[in-house]
Structures are given as C-alpha cells and as structure tokens.
Design a protein around this motif. Sequence first.
Motif, PDB file in Angstrom:
ATOM      1  N   LEU A  63       7.918   3.637  -6.664  1.00  0.00           N
ATOM      2  CA  LEU A  63       6.829   2.671  -6.812  1.00  0.00           C
ATOM      3  C   LEU A  63       5.906   2.684  -5.596  1.00  0.00           C
ATOM      4  O   LEU A  63       4.690   2.520  -5.729  1.00  0.00           O
ATOM      5  CB  LEU A  63       7.399   1.267  -7.022  1.00  0.00           C
ATOM      6  CG  LEU A  63       7.927   0.964  -8.422  1.00  0.00           C
ATOM      7  CD1 LEU A  63       8.541  -0.435  -8.468  1.00  0.00           C
ATOM      8  CD2 LEU A  63       6.799   1.056  -9.442  1.00  0.00           C
ATOM      9  N   CYS A  64       6.468   2.871  -4.412  1.00  0.00           N
ATOM     10  CA  CYS A  64       5.634   2.965  -3.212  1.00  0.00           C
ATOM     11  C   CYS A  64       4.689   4.160  -3.299  1.00  0.00           C
ATOM     12  O   CYS A  64       3.485   4.047  -3.015  1.00  0.00           O
ATOM     13  CB  CYS A  64       6.508   3.088  -1.961  1.00  0.00           C
ATOM     14  SG  CYS A  64       7.265   1.543  -1.421  1.00  0.00           S
ATOM     15  N   ILE A  65       5.216   5.304  -3.689  1.00  0.00           N
ATOM     16  CA  ILE A  65       4.383   6.507  -3.807  1.00  0.00           C
ATOM     17  C   ILE A  65       3.302   6.294  -4.863  1.00  0.00           C
ATOM     18  O   ILE A  65       2.133   6.668  -4.665  1.00  0.00           O
ATOM     19  CB  ILE A  65       5.257   7.726  -4.146  1.00  0.00           C
ATOM     20  CG1 ILE A  65       6.204   8.032  -2.976  1.00  0.00           C
ATOM     21  CG2 ILE A  65       4.395   8.942  -4.462  1.00  0.00           C
ATOM     22  CD1 ILE A  65       7.229   9.109  -3.277  1.00  0.00           C
ATOM     23  N   ALA A  66       3.668   5.688  -5.990  1.00  0.00           N
ATOM     24  CA  ALA A  66       2.687   5.430  -7.052  1.00  0.00           C
ATOM     25  C   ALA A  66       1.598   4.477  -6.566  1.00  0.00           C
ATOM     26  O   ALA A  66       0.411   4.647  -6.896  1.00  0.00           O
ATOM     27  CB  ALA A  66       3.388   4.854  -8.277  1.00  0.00           C
ATOM     28  N   SER A  67       1.981   3.478  -5.773  1.00  0.00           N
ATOM     29  CA  SER A  67       0.998   2.537  -5.247  1.00  0.00           C
ATOM     30  C   SER A  67       0.037   3.222  -4.284  1.00  0.00           C
ATOM     31  O   SER A  67      -1.179   2.999  -4.335  1.00  0.00           O
ATOM     32  CB  SER A  67       1.709   1.375  -4.544  1.00  0.00           C
ATOM     33  OG  SER A  67       0.791   0.465  -4.002  1.00  0.00           O
TER      34      SER A  67
ATOM     35  N   TYR B 197      -6.760   4.267   4.952  1.00  0.00           N
ATOM     36  CA  TYR B 197      -6.507   2.978   5.602  1.00  0.00           C
ATOM     37  C   TYR B 197      -6.091   1.930   4.576  1.00  0.00           C
ATOM     38  O   TYR B 197      -5.128   1.180   4.784  1.00  0.00           O
ATOM     39  CB  TYR B 197      -7.760   2.518   6.347  1.00  0.00           C
ATOM     40  CG  TYR B 197      -7.569   1.203   7.070  1.00  0.00           C
ATOM     41  CD1 TYR B 197      -7.136   1.162   8.387  1.00  0.00           C
ATOM     42  CD2 TYR B 197      -7.795  -0.010   6.418  1.00  0.00           C
ATOM     43  CE1 TYR B 197      -6.938  -0.040   9.049  1.00  0.00           C
ATOM     44  CE2 TYR B 197      -7.598  -1.221   7.067  1.00  0.00           C
ATOM     45  CZ  TYR B 197      -7.172  -1.229   8.380  1.00  0.00           C
ATOM     46  OH  TYR B 197      -6.968  -2.431   9.010  1.00  0.00           O
ATOM     47  N   MET B 198      -6.810   1.857   3.471  1.00  0.00           N
ATOM     48  CA  MET B 198      -6.503   0.841   2.460  1.00  0.00           C
ATOM     49  C   MET B 198      -5.128   1.069   1.848  1.00  0.00           C
ATOM     50  O   MET B 198      -4.397   0.112   1.554  1.00  0.00           O
ATOM     51  CB  MET B 198      -7.567   0.859   1.354  1.00  0.00           C
ATOM     52  CG  MET B 198      -7.503  -0.319   0.410  1.00  0.00           C
ATOM     53  SD  MET B 198      -7.898  -1.857   1.262  1.00  0.00           S
ATOM     54  CE  MET B 198      -7.633  -3.039  -0.049  1.00  0.00           C
ATOM     55  N   ALA B 199      -4.761   2.309   1.656  1.00  0.00           N
ATOM     56  CA  ALA B 199      -3.490   2.613   0.999  1.00  0.00           C
ATOM     57  C   ALA B 199      -2.298   2.350   1.903  1.00  0.00           C
ATOM     58  O   ALA B 199      -1.265   1.835   1.445  1.00  0.00           O
ATOM     59  CB  ALA B 199      -3.484   4.066   0.526  1.00  0.00           C
ATOM     60  N   PHE B 200      -2.415   2.686   3.188  1.00  0.00           N
ATOM     61  CA  PHE B 200      -1.239   2.664   4.058  1.00  0.00           C
ATOM     62  C   PHE B 200      -1.209   1.500   5.055  1.00  0.00           C
ATOM     63  O   PHE B 200      -0.178   1.278   5.692  1.00  0.00           O
ATOM     64  CB  PHE B 200      -1.144   3.987   4.829  1.00  0.00           C
ATOM     65  CG  PHE B 200      -0.834   5.164   3.956  1.00  0.00           C
ATOM     66  CD1 PHE B 200       0.467   5.409   3.537  1.00  0.00           C
ATOM     67  CD2 PHE B 200      -1.844   6.011   3.530  1.00  0.00           C
ATOM     68  CE1 PHE B 200       0.757   6.492   2.721  1.00  0.00           C
ATOM     69  CE2 PHE B 200      -1.570   7.091   2.705  1.00  0.00           C
ATOM     70  CZ  PHE B 200      -0.265   7.335   2.295  1.00  0.00           C
ATOM     71  N   SER B 201      -2.313   0.774   5.199  1.00  0.00           N
ATOM     72  CA  SER B 201      -2.322  -0.313   6.186  1.00  0.00           C
ATOM     73  C   SER B 201      -1.360  -1.432   5.793  1.00  0.00           C
ATOM     74  O   SER B 201      -0.674  -2.004   6.660  1.00  0.00           O
ATOM     75  CB  SER B 201      -3.735  -0.867   6.349  1.00  0.00           C
ATOM     76  OG  SER B 201      -4.226  -1.398   5.123  1.00  0.00           O
TER      77      SER B 201
END
Length: 683
Positions: free
Chosen positions: A468-472, A577-581
Amino acid sequence: MMAVWITILFLTGMISTSSSWPDFDLPDDLPDRIPDRLPDFTLPPDLFKNISISVACDAALARMFSDKRSYEATLALDACGKPEPGFLVGNLAWLGHWPECKSLEDFHFCTTVLRLNMSTGIIPPLMKWGLCLPSECGETDVANSMTEIINRLEYDELNTLNPEVRKVQCATFPARPYDAGFYCTVILCCVTALLMITGALFEVHLDRQKKKKEDTLEDSEALLLLRHDSKQNGYGASKIPGKQQKEDREGCCARFLLCFSFTRNLKQILKTDTKGGNMLCLNGIRVISMTWVILGHTLMLVYQVFGATWDGIFGLDFLKSFPAQAILNAFPSVDSFFVLSGLLLTYITLGRMSRSDGRIPWAMFYFHRYWRLLPGLGAAMLFALYLRPYMGEGPLWANSAHYTFNCDKYWWTNLLYINNFYPKSVPEGCIYWVWYLANDMQFYIISPIFLVSLFRKPVVGMIIIAGLCIASFATTIGLMVVNDFKVALMGFGMSDHNGKDIISTVYDKPYCRITPYLVGIVLGYAFHSWRGKRIRINKIAVVVGWASALTTGLAVVYGLYGEFNGSPLSTAENAIYMAFSHFAWAIALSWVIFACHYGYGGWINDFLSWKAWIPLCRLTYGAYLFHPLIMHIFVGNTAHAYSLNAVYIAYYFTSGCVFSYLVSLLVSLGFELPLANLEGFIM
C-alpha cells in the motif's frame, strides 16, 4: 448616475497607479518602479449611459444628493472606502468607515471584492472596497454597474489589471433572518446547560446524603454493608427487595443526570493520573501538533481568506523569510495525527486481541468510533450553520456573514465521512477542514485488514502495508506529474484549466495520505511485540537516530524555502516531495516516540511527558474542530486594514488558541463526555 460617479471615483485611483505596479518581489528597486506623475486620464462620453441599476436605486441616489439630503450624502461619501496609503506596494483594502455608515438611516454598507490580474508570485490579489449606499441599491445594482463600467473603460493600464467583480455583499441586521435552526440550536444549548447544572447539583445532593447516612450509622458492620451496597448501585442507598423496581427506575434517572454533571466531567478532563506503561510523550506531541495546525491556519486565514493587509508586498517578504517557513509549511502537523492514530489503534486493539484469542466485537469497534466523533462534529456544524453568522459585523463580516461553510448543503457528507470525495472541491464542503476526519475514518474502516493479518500472520500484514505504501507513492507522483501541481502553499486552492487543484486532487485523498497512518500501524505493532520488554541500543545508534530524525524533519519543513526565494521546484521535484514528505515526517516522528518511550529521549521526553499536557490533550479534538470558526469570527470583525507581521500573527494565534480550547472545553462538558457516559450507561 451617482452610483456610477462613485464607481468612477475609485476606479480612477486604481487606473492612475496601475501602469507601474511592482511585482511582489523583494522591493529593492521599488523607488525606480513608482511613476513620476499620474497618467492623463479622460472618461468616454457615453460611459454613464444605460447602466444597469434599478429604478428604485436610481431614485434613492437622486434623493441622496438633493439639497435636503446633502448632510447624509456627505457622510455616506465619507464612509466609503478610498485609496489608502501604500497602494503602490499592495495595500488593496479600501474598507471605508463601517460605524459612520451604520449610523445613517436608510443606508447600508456593501463590500465589493475585485480580483486583479497581477503577478504576485502566489495568487492574484483580491481588492476589498467598502461602499455606503442607499438601502434601495442592492448587490445586483452594484455588481452590474461596476462590471459594465469596467468593460467600457478602454485603457491599457486597466486592461492589464483586468479587474473582475467577484462578489458584492451588503450588510443586513441581523446578518441573516432568525430561522427555526437558530432557535432550535439555542434551545439545545440551553437544555444542555440546564442538564449540566442539574447533574452537578444532583451529584452534590447525593454526596451530602451519603455523608449524612455514614455519619448516622454507629454500627461498623452496617457501615461496611452500606459501602458494599454503594459500590453495587453507585449512590449509597441500600436495596430494599420490596422496592426493587422503583429503585431501578430512580437509579436510571440518577445515572442519566450524572452523565451531564459538569463538575464530574470537569474532574475527568483535568485529572492527570496515569497508569504505568502509558506513552505519555504522545500527549505533548498531540498538543504541540494541534498548536502548529492552529498557527498555520492563522496565517492562511489572515492573509488568504480575508486579505485586508496593510503591508502588501512587505507582508509577502515576511512570508518569504526563513522563520515563516515553519508557519507556511505546517502541513506535516496533520501527518503527526495520522501516525498517532495508527499507533494507538494498533497497540490497543492488538492488546485486546491477545487477551481474547483474536476475537473483537467488530460492530462495537465501529460504533464506538462513530459515537465518539459525532458530538463534537455535530456541535461544530450547528455552530457554523446557525450561530456564527450572528456573531459579528463590519466591512469584512459583511462579505462573509452569509457564509455557512456550506453545511446547509453538505452536512450529511460529514456524517458519512465522504466529504473528502464529495463535493469535489474541498472548500465547497461543510467546514472543509474536517477532510482529516474523513481520511482517518476511512483508514479506521479498513484497519481490520491490517490488524487481523498482523495478529495471525505478521509477515502477510507487513507485505500488505509495504504494498500500500508503494501504491500510494506511485499514485501521488502520477497525479502530481499529470497535473503539474505545485506543492508550495498547496497552490492556495488555485485550479488548473481543467478545474483541478492540488488540495482536492491529492492533498485530501486517502490513497495519497495513508503512508503516515501505515507507519503508525507498524510502530504500534512493534510496541505490542515488545510489550513488557526493555529495548537496549548503544549510544552511537541513539545519536544517529536523533540526528537523522532532526535532519529529516527540518528537510520536510524547510524543503520549500527555495520555492519562495527564486529557486522553484521542477515538476519532478514537486512530485517527489509531495509523495515522500509525509512518509519521511512519519519516520522522523516515529523515532521520537520510540526514543521517548524506551528511555532514550532525555529532556525531550521529560518535556513531552509533562502532565500539564494531559488535560489539553483531551481537548485537542474540539480545538481542531472549532479553531477556524473562532478565527473567522476574530478576523471577520476587523474594521480596518491590518499589518501582516510576526507580532500581529502572534496576537491572533494566541487569541485563537486560548478561545479554541475554551470552546472545546465547553463542548466536551456539554456534548462529548455526556454522550460518552451515556454510551457506557446504555451498553
């Protein structure tokens, strides 16, 4: 005709200075941008012909400027907003003089909002202009006349600004007619207050009765029997078999009243007793995160929503400063709550599952969550819909008094926790900031998938969470790239040519925000697995952990500094930035919680575990729900332009915090705790 004259008077001031309007950059070269003289300016001869104002408005203006009404005309013109000092550097708040206009009979105050097409680097500014006009001149008259005049004026300076009439709002007294909703809400508050007082008085009566009976009993065995009976029925009265049914009925009424006792509930809120093994550091983290949320919303409401700042580009320079980045980029504070929610849910539920061999009453699992959130949410919606419109006046209030945060249309979406999907635009939703509750409830609904898998097959549970983390991450990156969104300030709600904006497309969607919640679940599972164990790590690892957490947190908070100072992020950088922050902040916070819980937090743990946080922690939910409403009332009652600087922000932030927690205390005493007590009483 006079409505047209008033309009031209102030459009002339705007046009005359617009040709050299500075960009909202650092004003080093500001003296070179100010014009030496105002440009020549003449009006077209047919400008005033066939302006769309009503006959009644035209007649009222004629009477206004007749010889008999010259005094009122003078005061009305004096009360109208005029070009203010600092216009060249962005002071667009021509608010006028509200009390002067209000003192005139048959006149009312109208606030006009004009959107100007100027490159500010953030968002096209809104000009607010107050007019004192006869009551016969309505909002449509003002909007139509101004729009037609703007369209007829053919000047390069005006075409560059491209002013657009966004809204005209004329004040009325009261701001909205008192309707059935208002009266029902007031009655509900009065009944609740009566129950709180009655419950408190009844509790005092029971305590006195109990003390009186204890004092009159001389036999120690009778006294022990009485205390035993008190534990059974809770009120110090021994049971008489012949009166069992009557006593049960009286006991139900007594327990119902005691559920509302404000003295008992206040003691529940203020108590700081804790059980061994509690993660006390979470209290400080929760309160500090809530304070950060309020601070960020203070700046957003003062600058973006009301926008009556005196400072103009100098205020924007303050926003570009390094210290202000922690206020502008307060968005990670929300991720802190997602981490705490996932952590506590997993730690508590897995503990219950361990004691019951994995059996959980899932129906009650969901009902308890819904019942706990309902009182505060319902109170906030009622307040926004039926009470807030009557709690202010002034030029800014006139432009927002009818604003009910769309709760009249979309209240049901909040109760179903789908308000982050419908309506499509977040600002259109009912008290739009509760998008967080929708996400949290949606995560809660699917949480049994993680909880059961972690309890039965931990490896499978971890694989599901990692997937789920990877998909997000992938989903967030895709949406950011396709729409070319900017992370800085979340675009201030600006939409692209397809009507999409980053808030409604990415920021509030559960598939883009679930990673901190999943990190919290993993941390909660780790704490459950280590329950009762002492985790030992060497000092070097502790130093590395704290250094990494601090570096990561600072990178998340100040990672957008260049965006405000001439180094904008590329599309790929915005997406990354938006994905991993959110995930990075959750990892950094997880270390803080881990280190504090297992004895590696030092003075930080002492501070976060301070018992004074505990009562405030119980009030954060209400403060979260009500603080934007409180600040709307504060700023909406402003009658003049204000300064956007650190002192002003600190003043409104402090006031907002104090009043938000006070309102939260009242809501907790009147609604949240009584309904929580009723749940235990009924179940």
